[in-house]
Design an enzyme around this catalytic site. Structure first.
Site, mmCIF file in Angstrom:
data_model
loop_
_atom_site.group_PDB
_atom_site.id
_atom_site.type_symbol
_atom_site.label_atom_id
_atom_site.label_comp_id
_atom_site.label_asym_id
_atom_site.label_seq_id
_atom_site.Cartn_x
_atom_site.Cartn_y
_atom_site.Cartn_z
ATOM 1 N N THR A 64 41.391 41.478 45.158
ATOM 2 C CA THR A 64 42.376 41.652 45.821
ATOM 3 C C THR A 64 43.389 40.510 45.593
ATOM 4 O OG1 THR A 64 41.019 40.049 46.995
ATOM 5 C CG2 THR A 64 43.442 39.482 47.900
ATOM 6 N N LYS A 100 45.404 42.139 54.166
ATOM 7 C CA LYS A 100 44.657 40.870 53.847
ATOM 8 C C LYS A 100 44.938 38.975 53.726
ATOM 9 C CE LYS A 100 41.420 39.141 51.038
ATOM 10 N NZ LYS A 100 39.834 38.633 51.206
ATOM 11 N N LYS A 115 44.175 31.275 45.773
ATOM 12 C CA LYS A 115 44.818 32.617 45.174
ATOM 13 C C LYS A 115 45.168 33.187 46.140
ATOM 14 C CE LYS A 115 42.969 36.853 43.550
ATOM 15 N NZ LYS A 115 42.056 37.968 43.068
HETATM 16 P P1 NAD Z 1 34.482 38.216 39.052
HETATM 17 O O1 NAD Z 1 35.199 37.648 38.648
HETATM 18 O O2 NAD Z 1 32.442 38.208 39.936
HETATM 19 O O3 NAD Z 1 34.025 39.389 39.151
HETATM 20 C C1 NAD Z 1 35.760 40.737 38.198
HETATM 21 C C2 NAD Z 1 34.941 40.919 36.593
HETATM 22 O O4 NAD Z 1 35.707 42.085 36.506
HETATM 23 C C3 NAD Z 1 33.763 40.600 36.048
HETATM 24 O O5 NAD Z 1 32.853 40.989 36.005
HETATM 25 C C4 NAD Z 1 35.264 40.775 34.490
HETATM 26 O O6 NAD Z 1 34.625 40.876 32.914
HETATM 27 C C5 NAD Z 1 35.932 41.934 35.188
HETATM 28 N N1 NAD Z 1 36.533 42.483 33.962
HETATM 29 C C6 NAD Z 1 37.741 41.821 33.985
HETATM 30 N N2 NAD Z 1 38.659 42.714 33.403
HETATM 31 C C7 NAD Z 1 38.349 43.885 33.534
HETATM 32 C C8 NAD Z 1 38.564 44.923 32.490
HETATM 33 N N3 NAD Z 1 40.137 44.880 31.476
HETATM 34 N N4 NAD Z 1 37.827 45.815 32.546
HETATM 35 C C9 NAD Z 1 36.661 45.765 33.096
HETATM 36 N N5 NAD Z 1 36.210 44.656 33.795
HETATM 37 C C10 NAD Z 1 36.993 43.345 33.525
HETATM 38 O O7 NAD Z 1 35.041 37.559 40.647
HETATM 39 P P2 NAD Z 1 34.662 38.716 42.287
HETATM 40 O O8 NAD Z 1 34.261 37.652 43.193
HETATM 41 O O9 NAD Z 1 33.517 39.923 41.937
HETATM 42 O O10 NAD Z 1 36.167 38.875 42.219
HETATM 43 C C11 NAD Z 1 36.346 40.653 42.118
HETATM 44 C C12 NAD Z 1 37.520 40.373 44.153
HETATM 45 O O11 NAD Z 1 37.647 40.162 44.856
HETATM 46 C C13 NAD Z 1 38.947 39.518 43.225
HETATM 47 O O12 NAD Z 1 39.999 39.931 43.047
HETATM 48 C C14 NAD Z 1 38.342 38.234 44.420
HETATM 49 O O13 NAD Z 1 39.757 37.760 44.839
HETATM 50 C C15 NAD Z 1 38.054 39.573 45.662
HETATM 51 N N6 NAD Z 1 37.220 39.303 46.654
HETATM 52 C C16 NAD Z 1 36.389 37.856 46.108
HETATM 53 C C17 NAD Z 1 35.764 37.699 47.132
HETATM 54 C C18 NAD Z 1 34.534 36.779 47.059
HETATM 55 O O14 NAD Z 1 33.981 36.361 47.940
HETATM 56 N N7 NAD Z 1 33.758 36.473 45.032
HETATM 57 C C19 NAD Z 1 35.579 37.645 48.179
HETATM 58 C C20 NAD Z 1 37.073 38.497 48.554
HETATM 59 C C21 NAD Z 1 37.912 39.481 48.306
#
Ligand code: NAD
Length: 295
Positions: A93, A168, A243
């Site tokens: 997102t 979204k 966010k």
């Molecule tokens: P998270 O922090 O658990 O996962 C993100 C991952 O990206 C981490 O493991 C981190 O180490 C990795 N990362 C960061 N920089 C990196 C890079 N340069 N190279 C490789 N890996 C890298 O977050 P999440 O909850 O999995 O969310 C991910 C996305 O999905 C976000 O944009 C969030 O807004 C969106 N989202 C989350 C949810 C939810 O319920 N968690 C729901 C809908 C959307």
């Protein structure tokens, strides 16, 4: 079977990648964090030393990352390494401007690109029932459709590049506003001595009905099971709602659109997060409001 590069194996990315493995695809993964790499290895994901190595012979590439700045830096790294004809699906997102920039970067190198953020949270990622809101060309959508259907239960192709992120943040701005409205209605009803179940029975079948009441009621013991019945454990954390509301306000600023309710919702969630509510489900707004003084 396709080779799929998967960058960002966190709370959402890992279960999404696992569903692709279970469907028979070969996943080449990369994450910066050792614990994510270990969890990915345990799930039969081939882990690489860099994002560029993970994508170099992939037909599809999925990125699931925290924000637009990180997505663009990862795109800068993976685009020169990706093979001709590959499609990059960014399911993070992120802000609409960064999503459009990501499309420009990919398309300038002859790659396909989709912005495909999701709704449904970690539970939906694990169950493979996410809703994907997708922006990008019909050709890229067609190439990605099978993989998206494995990770998701519903795909909506919303339009050109950026349309998925636009959908979204508009949806989540409305959700934030409607949840605050639901919290206010149930709190006022309580002060008026109105039984909460009676209010639910009226609203859920009347003109005030909405997902925040009918499916995700912020009052414990009322309506279907929701985080309110589990001490407001997320679910969808208030920090993530904040966010998305901030992204909506960035888009409103950039497109010169007045969204006063969206702004007010962002301010209220900011105050909840600045207190001790960041890790509370966003429906915990009801407790935040009940502790507020009437100004
Ligand atoms: P998270 O922090 O658990 O996962 C993100 C991952 O990206 C981490 O493991 C981190 O180490 C990795 N990362 C960061 N920089 C990196 C890079 N340069 N190279 C490789 N890996 C890298 O977050 P999440 O909850 O999995 O969310 C991910 C996305 O999905 C976000 O944009 C969030 O807004 C969106 N989202 C989350 C949810 C939810 O319920 N968690 C729901 C809908 C959307």
């Amino acid at each position: 079977m396709s080779k799929i590069g998967f960058i960002g194996l966190g709370n959402m990315g890992l279960p999404m990648a696992i569903n692709l493995v279970k469907a028979g695809h070969e996943i080449h993964g990369f994450d910066l964090v050792p614990s994510a790499i270990e969890a990915a290895k345990a799930a039969d994901i081939d882990v690489y030393e860099s994002a560029a190595e993970a994508v170099n012979d992939a037909d599809l590439i999925v990125t699931m990352l925290p924000n637009g700045k990180i997505v663009l830096s990862v795109f800068e790294e993976i685009i020169p390494a990706a093979k001709a004809g590959a499609v990059i699906i960014d399911s993070s997102t992120i802000d609409v401007s960064s999503a459009k920039k990501a499309h420009e970067l990919a398309e300038a190198s002859g790659l396909g690109c989709l912005d495909a953020p999701v709704s449904g949270g970690v539970g939906g990622a694990e169950a493979g029932t996410l809703t994907f809101m997708v922006g990008g060309s019909k050709d890229s959508f067609a190439k990605a459709e099978e993989a998206l259907n494995i990770m998701g239960g519903k795909l909506v192709h919303c339009g050109a590049g950026g349309a998925g992120q636009s959908a979204k943040i508009c949806n989540n701005m409305l959700l934030g506003i409607s949840m605050i409205g639901a919290c206010e209605a149930f709190s006022l009803a309580e002060k008026l001595g109105l039984d909460q179940q009676s209010l639910f029975d009226v609203v859920s079948t009347s003109s005030g009905s909405c997902w925040s009441v009918n499916t995700y009621c912020p009052v414990p013991g009322i309506g279907p099971q929701s985080p309110a019945d589990n001490d407001y454990k997320p679910g969808f954390a208030a920090a993530l709602m904040l966010k998305d509301l901030k992204l909506s306000q960035q888009a409103a600023d950039e497109s010169n659109m007045a969204t006063p309710m969206g702004k007010h919702a962002a301010d209220l969630y900011q105050a909840m997060v600045d207190g001790d509510g960041a890790d509370t489900d966003f429906s915990g707004m009801i407790n935040f409001l009940q502790n507020m003084k009437r100004g």
